[in-house]
Design a protein around this motif. Sequence first.
Motif, PDB file in Angstrom:
ATOM      1  N   UNK A 101      56.091  61.648   6.218  1.00  0.00           N
ATOM      2  CA  UNK A 101      55.195  62.225   5.222  1.00  0.00           C
ATOM      3  C   UNK A 101      54.232  63.222   5.857  1.00  0.00           C
ATOM      4  N   UNK A 102      53.684  62.857   7.006  1.00  0.00           N
ATOM      5  CA  UNK A 102      52.728  63.735   7.682  1.00  0.00           C
ATOM      6  C   UNK A 102      53.414  65.015   8.168  1.00  0.00           C
ATOM      7  N   UNK A 123      49.036  57.097  -5.468  1.00  0.00           N
ATOM      8  CA  UNK A 123      50.306  56.408  -5.704  1.00  0.00           C
ATOM      9  C   UNK A 123      50.225  54.908  -5.452  1.00  0.00           C
ATOM     10  N   UNK A 124      49.199  54.495  -4.715  1.00  0.00           N
ATOM     11  CA  UNK A 124      49.110  53.093  -4.289  1.00  0.00           C
ATOM     12  C   UNK A 124      48.556  52.227  -5.420  1.00  0.00           C
ATOM     13  N   UNK A 169      37.577  59.717   0.158  1.00  0.00           N
ATOM     14  CA  UNK A 169      37.378  59.873   1.602  1.00  0.00           C
ATOM     15  C   UNK A 169      35.912  60.075   1.963  1.00  0.00           C
ATOM     16  N   UNK A 170      35.209  60.889   1.162  1.00  0.00           N
ATOM     17  CA  UNK A 170      33.822  61.186   1.479  1.00  0.00           C
ATOM     18  C   UNK A 170      32.908  60.002   1.213  1.00  0.00           C
ATOM     19  N   UNK A 198      44.407  65.621   4.432  1.00  0.00           N
ATOM     20  CA  UNK A 198      43.499  65.264   3.335  1.00  0.00           C
ATOM     21  C   UNK A 198      44.264  65.202   2.019  1.00  0.00           C
ATOM     22  N   UNK A 199      45.094  66.205   1.761  1.00  0.00           N
ATOM     23  CA  UNK A 199      45.901  66.228   0.538  1.00  0.00           C
ATOM     24  C   UNK A 199      46.854  65.030   0.522  1.00  0.00           C
ATOM     25  N   UNK A 200      47.488  64.754   1.661  1.00  0.00           N
ATOM     26  CA  UNK A 200      48.420  63.630   1.744  1.00  0.00           C
ATOM     27  C   UNK A 200      47.715  62.302   1.477  1.00  0.00           C
ATOM     28  N   UNK A 201      46.526  62.134   2.069  1.00  0.00           N
ATOM     29  CA  UNK A 201      45.791  60.890   1.890  1.00  0.00           C
ATOM     30  C   UNK A 201      45.419  60.675   0.424  1.00  0.00           C
TER      31      UNK A 201
END
Length: 227
Positions: free
Chosen positions: A20-21, A63-64, A164-165, A54-57
């Motif tokens: 994914x990364x 999705x989780x 994230x922030x 960041x976009x992936x996270x």
Amino acid sequence: MSLEEWTAEMLQHNRRNLINKVFMVAWAIWNNRIDTVWQQKGKEYVEIISSALHVLNNWESAQDKSFDISVGFITQEDGDVHWKSPQLGIVKVNTDATLFDESNHYNYVMVARYHEGAMMESISSCRSGSLNPEITEAIGIREALSWVKSKNWLGAVVETDCLNMVQAIRCSSVNLSYLGRVVDECKQLLVDIKSRNVTLKFVKRSANMIGHYLAIYSISIADRKWG
């Protein structure tokens, strides 16, 4: 080993997180190449990788379905799906930020509402510069907290949909990067106004729609104040 062979090996071993990364970063590099060739405004590699991860996270978090809000500095108060009225006497401030790559600008917005949902005041501000999404979101939160500090409200809840922030601000670790400095400023602002019953809260995008839409369309109404 060629890129094709390396990719085939990863797929064979089913290293999903790494795959994914790799593909997200490859996609970001390709987009940066297009920007460099056609618009002459490519980014540094550190910013490319940071933005891609960041976009992936954010995508993986969305999705989780089994995400446990009890971990990662998230509490039971976080994660609202719909906008909720604050307690009587408490002001709710929704904030969001966005990037406008085409014009090399970013912006942040803040919307303050009473407990019945009526808007008190809102601010939209647009600035020139090419920042990564995390720094943009952090700046938006910092400005919202600073705005609350300048008011005489008896209490306030600042809501953002950037998980994230919120986690970074609640974490005690030290980050010496520019992003870390902005996060530290957010932490200090929360300390400064703690006695005034001000909190920072994570909500889902659906609970922050007014901030999200205003952020998207604020390029045409930048540096405006309502209320």
